[in-house]
Write a protein that holds these residues in place. Structure first.
Motif, PDB file in Angstrom:
ATOM      1  N   ALA A 104     -54.741  34.823  64.890  1.00 21.17           N
ATOM      2  CA  ALA A 104     -54.640  33.878  64.833  1.00 21.17           C
ATOM      3  C   ALA A 104     -54.529  33.749  63.158  1.00 21.17           C
ATOM      4  N   GLY A 105     -56.050  33.025  63.368  1.00 25.35           N
ATOM      5  CA  GLY A 105     -56.641  32.030  62.872  1.00 25.35           C
ATOM      6  C   GLY A 105     -57.480  32.825  61.356  1.00 25.35           C
ATOM      7  N   ILE A 106     -57.820  33.714  61.835  1.00 26.08           N
ATOM      8  CA  ILE A 106     -58.087  34.551  60.370  1.00 26.08           C
ATOM      9  C   ILE A 106     -57.223  35.441  59.596  1.00 26.08           C
ATOM     10  N   HIS A 107     -55.808  36.104  60.182  1.00 27.28           N
ATOM     11  CA  HIS A 107     -55.110  36.632  59.521  1.00 27.28           C
ATOM     12  C   HIS A 107     -53.688  35.461  58.874  1.00 27.28           C
ATOM     13  N   THR A 108     -53.943  34.605  59.039  1.00 27.68           N
ATOM     14  CA  THR A 108     -52.760  33.141  58.560  1.00 27.68           C
ATOM     15  C   THR A 108     -53.741  32.571  57.720  1.00 27.68           C
ATOM     16  N   PRO A 109     -53.395  31.642  56.377  1.00 27.69           N
ATOM     17  CA  PRO A 109     -54.304  30.434  55.451  1.00 27.69           C
ATOM     18  C   PRO A 109     -54.053  29.918  56.490  1.00 27.69           C
ATOM     19  N   PRO A 110     -55.639  28.968  56.051  1.00 33.01           N
ATOM     20  CA  PRO A 110     -56.296  27.277  56.873  1.00 33.01           C
ATOM     21  C   PRO A 110     -54.721  26.237  56.887  1.00 33.01           C
ATOM     22  N   GLY A 111     -54.923  26.029  57.148  1.00 26.90           N
ATOM     23  CA  GLY A 111     -53.198  25.005  57.309  1.00 26.90           C
ATOM     24  C   GLY A 111     -52.053  24.722  58.525  1.00 26.90           C
ATOM     25  N   THR A 112     -52.024  26.896  58.804  1.00 23.12           N
ATOM     26  CA  THR A 112     -50.805  27.384  59.812  1.00 23.12           C
ATOM     27  C   THR A 112     -50.808  26.899  60.695  1.00 23.12           C
ATOM     28  N   ARG A 113     -50.163  26.556  61.496  1.00 22.00           N
ATOM     29  CA  ARG A 113     -50.068  26.378  62.488  1.00 22.00           C
ATOM     30  C   ARG A 113     -49.402  27.355  63.571  1.00 22.00           C
ATOM     31  N   VAL A 114     -50.320  27.202  64.951  1.00 23.27           N
ATOM     32  CA  VAL A 114     -50.661  28.104  65.782  1.00 23.27           C
ATOM     33  C   VAL A 114     -50.373  27.370  67.264  1.00 23.27           C
ATOM     34  N   HIS A 115     -49.110  27.788  67.675  1.00 22.73           N
ATOM     35  CA  HIS A 115     -48.440  27.716  68.772  1.00 22.73           C
ATOM     36  C   HIS A 115     -48.248  28.642  69.988  1.00 22.73           C
ATOM     37  N   VAL A 116     -49.163  27.881  71.264  1.00 26.73           N
ATOM     38  CA  VAL A 116     -49.670  28.799  72.345  1.00 26.73           C
ATOM     39  C   VAL A 116     -48.285  28.328  73.631  1.00 26.73           C
ATOM     40  N   ARG A 117     -47.443  29.496  74.251  1.00 29.45           N
ATOM     41  CA  ARG A 117     -46.476  28.485  75.031  1.00 29.45           C
ATOM     42  C   ARG A 117     -46.569  29.501  76.048  1.00 29.45           C
ATOM     43  N   VAL A 118     -46.603  29.322  77.842  1.00 28.24           N
ATOM     44  CA  VAL A 118     -46.866  29.690  79.215  1.00 28.24           C
ATOM     45  C   VAL A 118     -45.490  28.737  80.196  1.00 28.24           C
ATOM     46  N   GLY A 119     -45.214  30.260  80.696  1.00 26.67           N
ATOM     47  CA  GLY A 119     -43.839  30.060  81.183  1.00 26.67           C
ATOM     48  C   GLY A 119     -44.048  31.220  82.565  1.00 26.67           C
ATOM     49  N   THR A 120     -42.625  30.351  83.500  1.00 26.54           N
ATOM     50  CA  THR A 120     -42.068  32.401  84.199  1.00 26.54           C
ATOM     51  C   THR A 120     -40.628  32.829  83.821  1.00 26.54           C
ATOM     52  N   THR A 121     -40.536  33.530  83.578  1.00 22.96           N
ATOM     53  CA  THR A 121     -39.387  34.097  83.502  1.00 22.96           C
ATOM     54  C   THR A 121     -38.771  35.158  83.956  1.00 22.96           C
ATOM     55  N   GLN A 122     -38.053  35.842  83.485  1.00 23.80           N
ATOM     56  CA  GLN A 122     -37.433  37.280  84.241  1.00 23.80           C
ATOM     57  C   GLN A 122     -37.421  38.206  82.374  1.00 23.80           C
ATOM     58  N   ALA A 123     -38.316  39.140  82.701  1.00 24.15           N
ATOM     59  CA  ALA A 123     -38.054  40.606  81.562  1.00 24.15           C
ATOM     60  C   ALA A 123     -36.301  40.978  81.435  1.00 24.15           C
ATOM     61  N   ALA A 124     -36.501  40.443  79.978  1.00 25.15           N
ATOM     62  CA  ALA A 124     -35.067  40.810  78.892  1.00 25.15           C
ATOM     63  C   ALA A 124     -35.914  40.595  78.158  1.00 25.15           C
ATOM     64  N   PRO A 125     -34.477  40.873  77.088  1.00 27.78           N
ATOM     65  CA  PRO A 125     -34.585  41.177  75.495  1.00 27.78           C
ATOM     66  C   PRO A 125     -35.156  39.985  74.908  1.00 27.78           C
ATOM     67  N   GLY A 126     -34.459  38.794  75.093  1.00 28.93           N
ATOM     68  CA  GLY A 126     -35.070  37.633  74.435  1.00 28.93           C
ATOM     69  C   GLY A 126     -36.091  36.686  74.871  1.00 28.93           C
ATOM     70  N   THR A 127     -36.315  37.616  76.114  1.00 31.13           N
ATOM     71  CA  THR A 127     -38.094  36.874  76.837  1.00 31.13           C
ATOM     72  C   THR A 127     -39.088  37.674  76.660  1.00 31.13           C
ATOM     73  N   GLY A 128     -39.105  38.470  76.989  1.00 30.68           N
ATOM     74  CA  GLY A 128     -39.836  39.387  76.653  1.00 30.68           C
ATOM     75  C   GLY A 128     -40.234  40.798  77.759  1.00 30.68           C
ATOM     76  N   GLY A 129     -40.572  41.285  78.088  1.00 31.87           N
ATOM     77  CA  GLY A 129     -41.176  42.517  78.454  1.00 31.87           C
ATOM     78  C   GLY A 129     -40.542  43.917  78.177  1.00 31.87           C
ATOM     79  N   VAL A 130     -39.382  43.793  77.313  1.00 27.60           N
ATOM     80  CA  VAL A 130     -38.566  45.055  77.946  1.00 27.60           C
ATOM     81  C   VAL A 130     -38.328  45.268  75.776  1.00 27.60           C
ATOM     82  N   ASP A 131     -38.075  46.659  75.861  1.00 30.18           N
ATOM     83  CA  ASP A 131     -38.153  46.895  74.315  1.00 30.18           C
ATOM     84  C   ASP A 131     -36.831  46.710  73.750  1.00 30.18           C
ATOM     85  N   ARG A 132     -37.157  46.530  72.040  1.00 24.99           N
ATOM     86  CA  ARG A 132     -35.589  45.898  71.617  1.00 24.99           C
ATOM     87  C   ARG A 132     -36.244  46.359  69.781  1.00 24.99           C
ATOM     88  N   PRO A 133     -35.047  46.606  69.096  1.00 19.75           N
ATOM     89  CA  PRO A 133     -35.444  46.105  67.440  1.00 19.75           C
ATOM     90  C   PRO A 133     -36.108  45.278  67.248  1.00 19.75           C
TER      91      PRO A 133
END
Length: 520
Positions: free
Chosen positions: A386-415
């Protein structure tokens, strides 16, 4: 035993026609033989019934003994049918006198009754005294020890049976010819699916691997065979395509590895030759040459280490299995990144879910089971990218949590989502770390290959915007080894979101990883 069960040589059509013809011929011949035997037996029974019903009167025996049967005035000398009666006296001698027409040769009878070989009431067949005629004869007892032999010619029976035999022979010949012609047509019609399968197989052998057998009706044997062969062809084609893709990846991998190693090797070789020249060089030039050699040697060392790590992960990687708090892991990584890359503001927050899409909830512990060192390596790689491939000043967000695998939360395929690992079951409890940037994002064609080894979106392969291209491949392999997967959601102009999805603490990740490998 197998030698005797081996089919005769020749085409299947010829064998089927021959087999059907032989079976049908045998059936027709058996029916003709049975009909012939039944008809002949019935005709002989009629003759035997006529013989059994005829009994010469007592007066005839006396006339035969006296020689009066040849008297023209004797009305008994004429019989109303083909009967012919012969007489034997009490001593068993054949008398010259007989009843019946003498227009054709009579049966061959012995001169002595004891030599006749006849039993009372049991008719038998005897040949004529000349020619090929046959007679049916029956011995009857008479008065005063005399006996008579009543006979009937078998001309009618033999004529009828002879005609039946000729008719059966002609019918059999016509049947065999008709069976050969009709059987050939029927067998050809029945084998049309096999002929089509043969032609299709020849085309497939010629290289048209996309063709499939046309006859797949599950109600027929040929259709079921076609379905099985089509399934086998699908697997073979997939295997061939996978092999070709694997060979292409291997060639590309070797070429990329050679390309990555060539640059530092060339630099080391050039500066080493410069240092070995006999003329005296200034101290600052020697120091610069040594620094360049050391820097390129370090690059080569890192590249070889990455290659060895990938080789280890491809075989049977061994990971430590202990509880890992992903929130603490992410907090340490964010703190380190903030110190080493101050040009990119990094923040830590809760995971966005469908229940709370804004992420307004508080941070909470997200636990999994795995190797904390390897998981930290994934997170550091994502933050470094994220730091190498984005211009200086670009914000990077790290998010952590627990959920269930779904198209909107991750873990499964979607377009629009890319991953090299198999999806998790929808609804599976997972722990997630997201690294999202607000940079330019990736084009879809680049996103599809971002997890491939040595792949860089820079077509000039410049190292100014990245390393060797092995970091994401290593990260994806580590994630899959933990029973999870690494995935990317990106849109040009809207940044990239890399998501590390791992089984939440509770299920055994090693068992989950083995199950996914078996499914694949």
């Amino acid at each position: 035993m197998t030698r005797f069960l081996r089919p005769p040589p020749g085409s299947l059509r010829r064998r089927l026609v021959l087999g059907v013809t032989l079976l049908a011929t045998a059936a027709v011949l058996a029916s003709q033989v049975i009909g012939f035997v039944v008809l002949r037996s019935w005709l002989l029974d009629r003759v035997d019934d006529q013989l059994a019903e005829f009994h010469p009167p007592t007066l005839v025996f006396r006339d035969a003994l006296d020689g009066a049967l040849r008297n023209p005035g004797n009305s008994l000398g004429l019989l109303p049918s083909d009967f012919r009666v012969y007489f034997y006296d009490s001593a068993g001698r054949l008398l010259d006198e007989s009843l019946g027409s003498q227009t054709k040769p009579g049966p061959r009878l012995a001169d002595d009754a004891r030599d006749l070989g006849l039993r009372d009431g049991r008719p038998e067949s005897r040949p004529a005294v000349s020619g090929d005629g046959r007679w049916r004869v029956l011995l009857n007892p008479g008065p005063d020890g005399m006996s008579s032999v009543v006979t009937l010619p078998l001309d009618t029976v033999d004529g009828a049976t002879s005609k039946i035999l000729w008719l059966n022979a002609v019918l059999l010949a016509v049947t065999v010819v008709a069976l050969c012609a009709l059987g050939r047509w029927v067998v050809r019609l029945g084998l049309l699916p096999l002929i089509r399968m043969e032609r299709t197989a020849q085309d497939i052998t010629a290289g048209r691997l996309d063709l499939r057998l046309p006859d797949t009706d599950p109600r027929t044997e040929i259709g079921r065979l076609g379905r099985v062969l089509n399934s086998m062809l699908d697997r073979l084609q997939k295997a061939l395509l996978a092999r070709e893709a694997s060979e292409a990846r291997l060639r590309r991998f070797v070429a990329d590895a050679g390309h990555e190693l060539r640059t530092p090797l060339t630099a080391i070789q050039g500066y080493a030759e410069l240092a070995l020249r006999p003329e005296q060089r200034p101290d600052h030039e020697r120091d610069e040459a040594n620094r360049v050699i050391a820097r390129n040697a370090e690059r080569m060392s890192l590249l070889v280490d990455d290659l060895q790590l990938l080789a280890t992960l491809d075989k049977e990687p061994s990971y430590r299995r202990e509880p890992v708090d992903l929130l603490s892991l992410a907090a340490d990584a964010v703190s380190t990144t903030a110190v080493h890359s101050p040009s990119h503001p990094v923040d830590l927050g809760p995971l966005h879910t469908r229940a709370d899409p804004t992420g307004a909830q508080e941070l909470d512990v997200a636990e999994t089971v795995g190797d904390p060192h390897r998981l930290r390596q994934i997170l550091e790689n994502l933050l470094s990218n994220a730091g190498i491939h984005t211009p200086p000043g670009t914000r990077v967000h790290v998010r952590v949590g627990t959920t269930q695998a779904a198209p909107g939360t991750g873990g499964v395929d979607r377009p629009g989502r890319t991953s090299v690992s198999a999806p998790l079951p929808e609804g599976y409890p997972v722990a997630v770390i997201e690294v999202a940037d607000e940079g330019p994002g990736l084009e879809p064609v680049d996103a599809e290959h971002v997890f491939e080894r040595f792949y860089r979106a820079d077509p000039a392969r410049s190292r100014a915007h990245g390393g060797s291209g092995l970091g994401l491949a290593i990260a994806a392999a580590i994630a899959e080894g933990h029973g999870g997967r690494l995935e990317l959601d990106t849109t040009p102009g809207r940044g990239c979101t890399f998501r590390l999805v791992l089984p939440a603490a509770g299920p055994d990740p090693e068992r989950r990883s083995r199950m996914r490998l078996q499914e694949r």
